[in-house]
Motif scaffolding. Structure first.
Motif, PDB file in Angstrom:
ATOM      1  N   PHE A   1       6.384  37.137  21.307  1.00  0.00           N
ATOM      2  CA  PHE A   1       7.567  36.685  22.175  1.00  0.00           C
ATOM      3  C   PHE A   1       8.886  37.428  22.665  1.00  0.00           C
ATOM      4  N   LEU A   2       8.567  39.226  21.944  1.00  0.00           N
ATOM      5  CA  LEU A   2       9.650  39.854  22.654  1.00  0.00           C
ATOM      6  C   LEU A   2       9.005  40.677  22.855  1.00  0.00           C
ATOM      7  N   GLY A   3       7.834  41.154  23.230  1.00  0.00           N
ATOM      8  CA  GLY A   3       7.180  41.870  23.587  1.00  0.00           C
ATOM      9  C   GLY A   3       6.886  43.405  22.527  1.00  0.00           C
ATOM     10  N   ARG A   4       7.847  43.278  21.389  1.00  0.00           N
ATOM     11  CA  ARG A   4       7.242  44.706  20.915  1.00  0.00           C
ATOM     12  C   ARG A   4       5.710  44.384  20.015  1.00  0.00           C
ATOM     13  N   ALA A   5       5.840  45.158  19.256  1.00  0.00           N
ATOM     14  CA  ALA A   5       4.422  45.984  19.133  1.00  0.00           C
ATOM     15  C   ALA A   5       4.417  44.939  18.056  1.00  0.00           C
TER      16      ALA A   5
ATOM     17  N   ALA B   1       3.597  43.199  14.281  1.00  0.00           N
ATOM     18  CA  ALA B   1       3.407  43.935  12.792  1.00  0.00           C
ATOM     19  C   ALA B   1       2.154  44.244  12.052  1.00  0.00           C
ATOM     20  N   MET B   2       0.763  43.199  12.842  1.00  0.00           N
ATOM     21  CA  MET B   2      -0.589  43.372  12.656  1.00  0.00           C
ATOM     22  C   MET B   2      -1.515  42.351  13.637  1.00  0.00           C
ATOM     23  N   ASP B   3      -2.726  42.901  14.131  1.00  0.00           N
ATOM     24  CA  ASP B   3      -3.300  42.285  15.350  1.00  0.00           C
ATOM     25  C   ASP B   3      -3.365  40.656  15.190  1.00  0.00           C
ATOM     26  N   PRO B   4      -2.954  40.634  16.529  1.00  0.00           N
ATOM     27  CA  PRO B   4      -2.207  38.294  16.806  1.00  0.00           C
ATOM     28  C   PRO B   4      -3.804  38.184  17.036  1.00  0.00           C
ATOM     29  N   GLY B   5      -4.863  38.860  17.324  1.00  0.00           N
ATOM     30  CA  GLY B   5      -5.566  38.233  17.438  1.00  0.00           C
ATOM     31  C   GLY B   5      -6.461  37.312  16.819  1.00  0.00           C
ATOM     32  N   PRO B   6      -6.822  37.598  15.877  1.00  0.00           N
ATOM     33  CA  PRO B   6      -7.552  36.421  15.204  1.00  0.00           C
ATOM     34  C   PRO B   6      -6.477  34.614  15.046  1.00  0.00           C
ATOM     35  N   PHE B   7      -4.917  35.017  15.447  1.00  0.00           N
ATOM     36  CA  PHE B   7      -4.815  33.592  14.980  1.00  0.00           C
ATOM     37  C   PHE B   7      -4.159  33.038  16.596  1.00  0.00           C
ATOM     38  N   ARG B   8      -5.096  33.587  17.423  1.00  0.00           N
ATOM     39  CA  ARG B   8      -4.572  33.263  18.859  1.00  0.00           C
ATOM     40  C   ARG B   8      -4.856  31.252  19.290  1.00  0.00           C
ATOM     41  N   VAL B   9      -3.821  31.300  20.299  1.00  0.00           N
ATOM     42  CA  VAL B   9      -3.873  29.756  20.216  1.00  0.00           C
ATOM     43  C   VAL B   9      -5.633  29.544  20.789  1.00  0.00           C
ATOM     44  N   ASP B  10      -6.132  29.959  21.695  1.00  0.00           N
ATOM     45  CA  ASP B  10      -7.337  29.851  22.729  1.00  0.00           C
ATOM     46  C   ASP B  10      -9.038  29.768  22.206  1.00  0.00           C
ATOM     47  N   ARG B  11      -8.516  29.593  20.419  1.00  0.00           N
ATOM     48  CA  ARG B  11     -10.030  29.698  19.282  1.00  0.00           C
ATOM     49  C   ARG B  11     -10.740  28.426  20.002  1.00  0.00           C
ATOM     50  N   PRO B  12     -12.353  28.323  19.328  1.00  0.00           N
ATOM     51  CA  PRO B  12     -12.539  27.619  19.573  1.00  0.00           C
ATOM     52  C   PRO B  12     -12.259  25.749  18.605  1.00  0.00           C
ATOM     53  N   ALA B  13     -12.013  26.782  17.290  1.00  0.00           N
ATOM     54  CA  ALA B  13     -11.452  25.625  16.548  1.00  0.00           C
ATOM     55  C   ALA B  13      -9.878  25.383  16.596  1.00  0.00           C
ATOM     56  N   VAL B  14      -9.537  25.601  17.437  1.00  0.00           N
ATOM     57  CA  VAL B  14      -7.797  25.147  17.731  1.00  0.00           C
ATOM     58  C   VAL B  14      -7.747  24.740  18.878  1.00  0.00           C
ATOM     59  N   LEU B  15      -9.008  24.829  20.067  1.00  0.00           N
ATOM     60  CA  LEU B  15      -8.608  24.115  21.354  1.00  0.00           C
ATOM     61  C   LEU B  15      -9.785  22.739  21.045  1.00  0.00           C
ATOM     62  N   ALA B  16     -10.215  22.594  19.871  1.00  0.00           N
ATOM     63  CA  ALA B  16     -11.374  21.341  20.155  1.00  0.00           C
ATOM     64  C   ALA B  16     -10.687  19.826  20.143  1.00  0.00           C
ATOM     65  N   ALA B  17      -9.765  19.715  20.067  1.00  0.00           N
ATOM     66  CA  ALA B  17      -8.656  18.654  20.542  1.00  0.00           C
ATOM     67  C   ALA B  17      -7.704  18.340  21.306  1.00  0.00           C
ATOM     68  N   SER B  18      -8.531  20.209  22.942  1.00  0.00           N
ATOM     69  CA  SER B  18      -8.129  20.323  24.127  1.00  0.00           C
ATOM     70  C   SER B  18      -8.407  19.228  25.163  1.00  0.00           C
ATOM     71  N   GLY B  19      -7.219  18.847  25.601  1.00  0.00           N
ATOM     72  CA  GLY B  19      -7.233  17.284  26.866  1.00  0.00           C
ATOM     73  C   GLY B  19      -7.134  18.415  28.242  1.00  0.00           C
ATOM     74  N   PRO B  20      -6.385  16.975  29.079  1.00  0.00           N
ATOM     75  CA  PRO B  20      -6.705  17.963  30.373  1.00  0.00           C
ATOM     76  C   PRO B  20      -5.280  18.797  30.791  1.00  0.00           C
ATOM     77  N   ARG B  21      -5.770  19.361  31.789  1.00  0.00           N
ATOM     78  CA  ARG B  21      -4.272  20.463  32.681  1.00  0.00           C
ATOM     79  C   ARG B  21      -2.879  19.693  32.126  1.00  0.00           C
ATOM     80  N   VAL B  22      -2.259  20.083  31.901  1.00  0.00           N
ATOM     81  CA  VAL B  22      -1.363  19.764  32.429  1.00  0.00           C
ATOM     82  C   VAL B  22      -0.155  19.361  32.949  1.00  0.00           C
ATOM     83  N   PRO B  23       0.202  18.257  33.327  1.00  0.00           N
ATOM     84  CA  PRO B  23       0.405  18.033  34.790  1.00  0.00           C
ATOM     85  C   PRO B  23       2.306  18.345  34.866  1.00  0.00           C
ATOM     86  N   GLU B  24       2.966  17.866  36.193  1.00  0.00           N
ATOM     87  CA  GLU B  24       3.700  18.236  36.116  1.00  0.00           C
ATOM     88  C   GLU B  24       4.972  17.256  36.002  1.00  0.00           C
ATOM     89  N   GLY B  25       6.308  17.263  36.009  1.00  0.00           N
ATOM     90  CA  GLY B  25       6.899  16.311  34.954  1.00  0.00           C
ATOM     91  C   GLY B  25       7.131  15.707  34.043  1.00  0.00           C
TER      92      GLY B  25
END
Length: 405
Positions: free
Chosen positions: A372-376, A378-402
């Motif tokens: 969040f703060l743009g610091r280096a 403490a470890m590789d965050p890549g494996p925990f990213r949100v946009d991986r298949p197991a996490v986005l299995a419940a993904s819905g349509p694009r978020v609207p305004e309002g």
């Protein structure tokens, strides 16, 4: 310079750890909790801070980071509160670096445990084989029907609600604000970003929002318009009456690792036995996917007790004082979800730790704050990213305004 307004959604131990890191970094933090702080999943855990149950990979690295941070965080918390040194916070959290022992009771189990421990040693974990004499000295009441045993000196334990309270109190001392009885109902988006949440107590605005709702993170993220596939997985624990010193480490059967890693929805149970500072002994553990059905099942408790007694037969006459169960945030690939949501700028996630959230909380808070703060990080965050298949299995349509939700 105006502080960044961050709203943490959830006051369990993961939310408390995130709030602490962000508040200490100078963010203006508000924590929203629909119930009471540390009253849900956190209050129904065993307090494990483990490296022994994790094979080489990103979760083990997060566990090792967290294990290193726990004593540092407790020391920092005492210094910040003006207490007389690190022991004060450690006592409040009931920090106990007692170590763990994993045993096998079959020849096949022994071979698998030895293979698993060897892979952990290659990853830097202290995993020390114990012969029969050393095991009897370490755990004199343990069954002698053991085919292999490995000691893990880095394993530790905390009292879950006590530890969460220490972290949250530190966040509040740093300026964070806690609002309880505040259920998030929907989100408000402007310019493609989340800018606020409507709650049972009214609108709360911010520049960033952290979904730290544990097993309810899937439901909450859907209300916010960016669903993640986090589901509840239930576990039960039996608690004996207080006893003289009987169990000196966290002791569990090697098949616990398989139960943790299983994706099966039916009952997965293994023997896990450890003492608490009050003298009670905790007997676990079970895992099953039953939604949010919170009924205690006698047949599940019976399986838990039977497996525990295989390791410690002398407990057969000890009265059980109570039983409790709780929900853990489960993700199909068995990895936490930590980081920014690419679908909805301003939304962050810190969830999906299943039964390891107590131990992994401080590492999660540090990693999320680094990102969040743009610091280096403490470890590789890549494996925990949100946009991986197991996490986005419940993904819905694009978020609207309002209004969302």
């Amino acid at each position: 310079m105006r502080a960044t307004r961050v709203v943490v959604l959830g006051a369990g131990i993961v939310g408390a750890a995130c709030a602490r890191e962000l508040a200490l970094a100078g963010c203006a933090v508000t924590v929203l909790e629909r119930g009471g702080p540390a009253a849900a999943t956190t209050a129904h855990g065993e307090g494990n801070v483990l490296v022994s149950d994790k094979g080489p990979g990103p979760e083990l690295e997060l566990a090792r980071l967290s294990r290193r941070l726990w004593p540092e965080v407790l020391a920092e918390t005492s210094d910040l509160s003006g207490a007389s040194g690190a022991p004060e916070a450690a006592r409040a959290a009931e920090w106990d670096p007692k170590g763990g022992i994993v045993v096998a009771t079959t020849e096949d189990g022994a071979r698998e445990l030895e293979r698993f421990a060897a892979s952990q040693r290659e990853a830097g974990v202290r995993a020390e084989p114990l012969d029969a004499a050393a095991l009897a000295e370490a755990e004199p009441h343990l069954t002698r029907d053991v085919t292999a045993a490995v000691a893990y000196p880095e394993d530790a334990q905390v009292q879950p609600t006590g530890a969460a309270t220490v972290l949250l109190a530190d966040a509040l001392r740093a300026g964070a604000v806690l609002r309880t009885g505040c259920e998030v109902l929907s989100a408000v988006a402007r310019g493609g970003r989340i800018t606020g949440v409507r709650t049972s107590l009214g609108l709360v605005e911010g520049e960033a929002f952290v979904d730290a709702a544990g097993p309810w993170a899937g439901e909450l993220s859907a209300r916010l318009g960016a669903p993640v596939a986090v589901r509840p997985r239930r576990g039960e624990v039996l608690v004996t009456a207080p006893m003289p010193p009987t169990v000196f480490h966290k002791v569990y059967d090697a098949d616990y690792v398989g139960a943790v890693g299983s994706g099966a929805g039916d009952l997965q149970a293994s023997a896990v036995v450890e003492s608490a500072r009050a003298g009670t002994i905790l007997l676990g553990s079970s895992r099953r996917r039953v939604g949010f059905d919170d009924r205690l099942r006698p047949e599940v408790l019976s399986v838990v007790a039977r497996k525990a007694l295989r390791l410690f037969p002398g407990l057969s006459g000890v009265p059980v004082m109570r039983a409790y169960g709780g929900f853990r945030p489960y993700v199909d690939d068995h990895l936490p979800v930590i980081g920014a949501d690419p679908r909805l700028p301003g939304l962050w996630h810190a969830t999906g730790h299943e039964g390891a959230g107590i131990g992994l909380s401080v590492g999660t808070g540090r990693l999320l704050a680094d990102l969040f703060l743009g610091r280096a990080p403490a470890m590789d965050p890549g494996p925990f990213r949100v946009d991986r298949p197991a996490v986005l299995a419940a993904s819905g349509p694009r978020v609207p305004e309002g209004e969302i939700g």
